[in-house]
Motif scaffolding. Structure first.
Motif, PDB file in Angstrom:
ATOM      1  N   GLN A   1      73.654  42.046 123.383  1.00 21.23           N
ATOM      2  CA  GLN A   1      72.769  41.183 124.164  1.00 21.23           C
ATOM      3  C   GLN A   1      71.832  40.445 123.220  1.00 21.23           C
ATOM      4  O   GLN A   1      71.561  40.897 122.110  1.00 21.23           O
ATOM      5  CB  GLN A   1      71.945  41.989 125.170  1.00 21.23           C
ATOM      6  CG  GLN A   1      71.006  43.000 124.537  1.00 21.23           C
ATOM      7  CD  GLN A   1      70.220  43.776 125.581  1.00 21.23           C
ATOM      8  OE1 GLN A   1      70.531  43.746 126.755  1.00 21.23           O
ATOM      9  NE2 GLN A   1      69.182  44.465 125.147  1.00 21.23           N
TER      10      GLN A   1
ATOM     11  N   PRO B   1      68.312  39.133 121.794  1.00 20.65           N
ATOM     12  CA  PRO B   1      66.970  39.718 121.754  1.00 20.65           C
ATOM     13  C   PRO B   1      66.089  39.144 122.865  1.00 20.65           C
ATOM     14  O   PRO B   1      66.251  37.989 123.265  1.00 20.65           O
ATOM     15  CB  PRO B   1      66.448  39.315 120.370  1.00 20.65           C
ATOM     16  CG  PRO B   1      67.667  39.059 119.561  1.00 20.65           C
ATOM     17  CD  PRO B   1      68.687  38.523 120.509  1.00 20.65           C
ATOM     18  N   GLU B   2      65.180  39.956 123.347  1.00 19.84           N
ATOM     19  CA  GLU B   2      64.315  39.536 124.442  1.00 19.84           C
ATOM     20  C   GLU B   2      63.511  38.291 124.052  1.00 19.84           C
ATOM     21  O   GLU B   2      62.923  38.213 122.987  1.00 19.84           O
ATOM     22  CB  GLU B   2      63.358  40.677 124.805  1.00 19.84           C
ATOM     23  CG  GLU B   2      62.524  40.402 126.040  1.00 19.84           C
ATOM     24  CD  GLU B   2      61.667  41.597 126.435  1.00 19.84           C
ATOM     25  OE1 GLU B   2      60.845  41.438 127.336  1.00 19.84           O
ATOM     26  OE2 GLU B   2      61.840  42.678 125.831  1.00 19.84           O
ATOM     27  N   GLY B   3      63.515  37.331 124.932  1.00 21.95           N
ATOM     28  CA  GLY B   3      62.750  36.113 124.717  1.00 21.95           C
ATOM     29  C   GLY B   3      63.497  35.007 123.997  1.00 21.95           C
ATOM     30  O   GLY B   3      63.082  33.842 124.046  1.00 21.95           O
TER      31      GLY B   3
ATOM     32  N   SER C   1      65.000  32.384 126.465  1.00 22.96           N
ATOM     33  CA  SER C   1      63.961  31.566 127.096  1.00 22.96           C
ATOM     34  C   SER C   1      63.423  30.542 126.101  1.00 22.96           C
ATOM     35  O   SER C   1      63.110  29.404 126.464  1.00 22.96           O
ATOM     36  CB  SER C   1      62.828  32.449 127.627  1.00 22.96           C
ATOM     37  OG  SER C   1      62.222  33.181 126.574  1.00 22.96           O
TER      38      SER C   1
ATOM     39  N   ARG D   1      76.834  36.309 129.744  1.00 17.13           N
ATOM     40  CA  ARG D   1      75.594  36.703 130.432  1.00 17.13           C
ATOM     41  C   ARG D   1      75.851  37.035 131.908  1.00 17.13           C
ATOM     42  O   ARG D   1      75.045  36.726 132.792  1.00 17.13           O
ATOM     43  CB  ARG D   1      74.555  35.599 130.310  1.00 17.13           C
ATOM     44  CG  ARG D   1      74.143  35.279 128.891  1.00 17.13           C
ATOM     45  CD  ARG D   1      73.125  34.160 128.835  1.00 17.13           C
ATOM     46  NE  ARG D   1      71.869  34.516 129.488  1.00 17.13           N
ATOM     47  CZ  ARG D   1      70.877  33.660 129.707  1.00 17.13           C
ATOM     48  NH1 ARG D   1      71.010  32.404 129.325  1.00 17.13           N
ATOM     49  NH2 ARG D   1      69.775  34.052 130.303  1.00 17.13           N
TER      50      ARG D   1
ATOM     51  N   ASP E   1      73.166  38.835 134.026  1.00 18.35           N
ATOM     52  CA  ASP E   1      71.931  38.103 134.300  1.00 18.35           C
ATOM     53  C   ASP E   1      72.145  36.850 135.135  1.00 18.35           C
ATOM     54  O   ASP E   1      71.183  36.295 135.675  1.00 18.35           O
ATOM     55  CB  ASP E   1      71.261  37.682 132.980  1.00 18.35           C
ATOM     56  CG  ASP E   1      70.884  38.869 132.121  1.00 18.35           C
ATOM     57  OD1 ASP E   1      70.510  39.906 132.694  1.00 18.35           O
ATOM     58  OD2 ASP E   1      70.973  38.761 130.885  1.00 18.35           O
TER      59      ASP E   1
END
Length: 431
Positions: free
Chosen positions: A104, A106-108, A111, A229, A232
């Motif tokens: 996955q 990385p967070e952020g 965005s 994805r 999500d």
């Protein structure tokens, strides 16, 4: 999934389970979960609804035909490519190894990628985007620049724009009013173009997923594979064989009853968090059919998707070339750089030659597509070159690093795994 497995493992060892005679079934469930992953309901998506009423669908005009085949980027294109290239180098490349290991992004990261406004370029100004004409070449250059950072993360970044591009090109006024406003806001939804199926020698024009008519619309049944994805995603464009008409495209929201997701890690593209999309008696309204179910619409989607994969292959192949050139010049054997050996020098030269050929054919196809000219031949050539030469370049990159090419300390082994996907994948990206 990890929490689920942990809980089930503890449950399998419980004395209560043993007294109830359920140890074996629970152990089987743990084994199946470990091997295949759990199927879960689709992402709890937003409620898509019309933000405005459209009298007719908004389309981008074909690009101007200058009569010349000129690959020099315009000033705007150059600025976009420089921005995306910088983002790929600073954000995607450093995060790629961790994303590959953890399956996955990385967070952020995604965005931050959405803030680049990649979806805005392909959406007309009247719908809140910045597009004024078809921009297939620009999209190809963006895909190439992102893949130079990492192919798996590039697919994750580009997946939503595949859906928005399809809606702009083929959606009716109601579909555009319902879904496109979400793609021009600050919180762009995860979305995916799901054509791929887990079938040997898969032919996108013969999907096993079935769609049948119902009094209220359509019902879909089938399984889509390697969807980026998937866990999500809030919106999918799904291909299915529509009874009596052949392959067609449908808009499916993750909140639809009967939509479930299962993790599907693959050899490559691991940063794209690929998964299976299960469709079991999914009821869709009549307005879910995209492009009126026309055969030429489906054909164009397949071609533009294949063109996208060719652009991605060019970007990753360029990453291989840029990595091996300094390596073979700096790596010494028998008192001199290994690049002084003819076999090494010729191998590097072959990478550069095949990459240039692939890139030229892909950009020529993109230029013809955005001008509204026939481009089937050029896409077929680009697809063939990307599948064959892309994998060859990945293999040569590993070979040129010798033993170092086999270990994860160097990124060429990941690029090799990613490039093998080019000849397999259908859908996911769209230029």
């Amino acid at each position: 999934m990890g929490l689920g497995l942990s809980a089930l493992t503890r449950l399998a060892g419980s004395k209560v389970i043993e007294r109830a005679g359920l140890r074996k079934p629970v152990q089987n469930l743990v084994s199946a979960g470990t091997r295949n992953g759990f199927r879960v309901a689709g992402a709890a998506g937003r409620t898509f609804k019309s933000a405005q009423k459209l009298g007719k669908p908004a389309r981008l005009a074909p690009a101007e035909d200058t009569g010349l085949f000129d690959l020099t980027p315009s000033e705007d294109q150059q600025l976009i490519v420089e921005t995306v290239t910088e983002f790929a180098a600073e954000q995607l490349r450093p995060a790629a190894a961790d994303a590959d290991a953890k399956l996955q992004a990385p967070e952020g990261l995604l965005s931050r990628a959405a803030e680049l406004g990649i979806t805005l370029v392909g959406i007309p100004e009247e719908l809140g985007g910045v597009g004024t004409e078809r921009s297939v070449v620009t999209n190809a250059l963006v895909a190439e620049a992102l893949a130079h950072g990492d192919l798996g993360l590039a697919v994750a970044v580009l997946a939503p724009s595949a859906v928005s591009t399809a809606l702009v090109s083929y959606g009716d006024e109601q579909q555009q009013a319902d879904y496109l406003p979400a793609f021009v806001g600050e919180n762009v939804p995860a979305a995916a173009l799901a054509l791929q199926e887990r079938t040997p020698l898969f032919d996108p024009f013969k999907p096993a997923t079935k769609a049948r008519r119902t009094p209220k619309g359509y019902q879909l049944d089938g399984v889509k594979s390697l969807v980026p994805r998937a866990a999500d995603a809030e919106l999918f464009i799904v291909s299915a064989d529509l009874e009596g008409r052949g392959p067609a495209l449908f808009l499916v929201e993750s909140s639809n009853s009967g939509v479930t997701i299962e993790s599907e890690p693959a050899m490559g593209l691991r940063g794209a968090a690929t998964g299976k999309l299960h469709l079991e008696k999914v009821a869709l309204p009549a307005g879910a059919l995209l492009g009126g179910g026309k055969a030429d619409v489906f054909t164009e989607v397949v071609r533009l998707s294949r063109l996208g994969w060719a652009a991605l292959a060019a970007g990753t192949a360029k990453a291989v070339l840029d990595y091996v050139v300094p390596y073979v010049n700096e790596r010494k054997a028998f008192g001199e750089p290994v690049s002084h050996r003819q076999a090494v020098a010729f191998s590097v030269a072959d990478i550069a030659i095949e990459l240039e050929g692939l890139r030229l054919v892909a950009l020529r196809a993109a230029a013809r597509a955005e001008q509204g000219k026939p481009y089937a031949r050029e896409v077929a050539l680009a697809r063939k070159l990307a599948a064959d030469k892309g994998m060859q370049i990945g293999s040569a990159g590993v070979q040129l690093l010798g033993g170092h090419g086999f270990v994860k300390e160097h990124p060429v082994e990941r690029w090799y795994r990613d490039l093998r996907a080019i000849g397999v994948m259908e859908g996911a990206v769209l230029l």
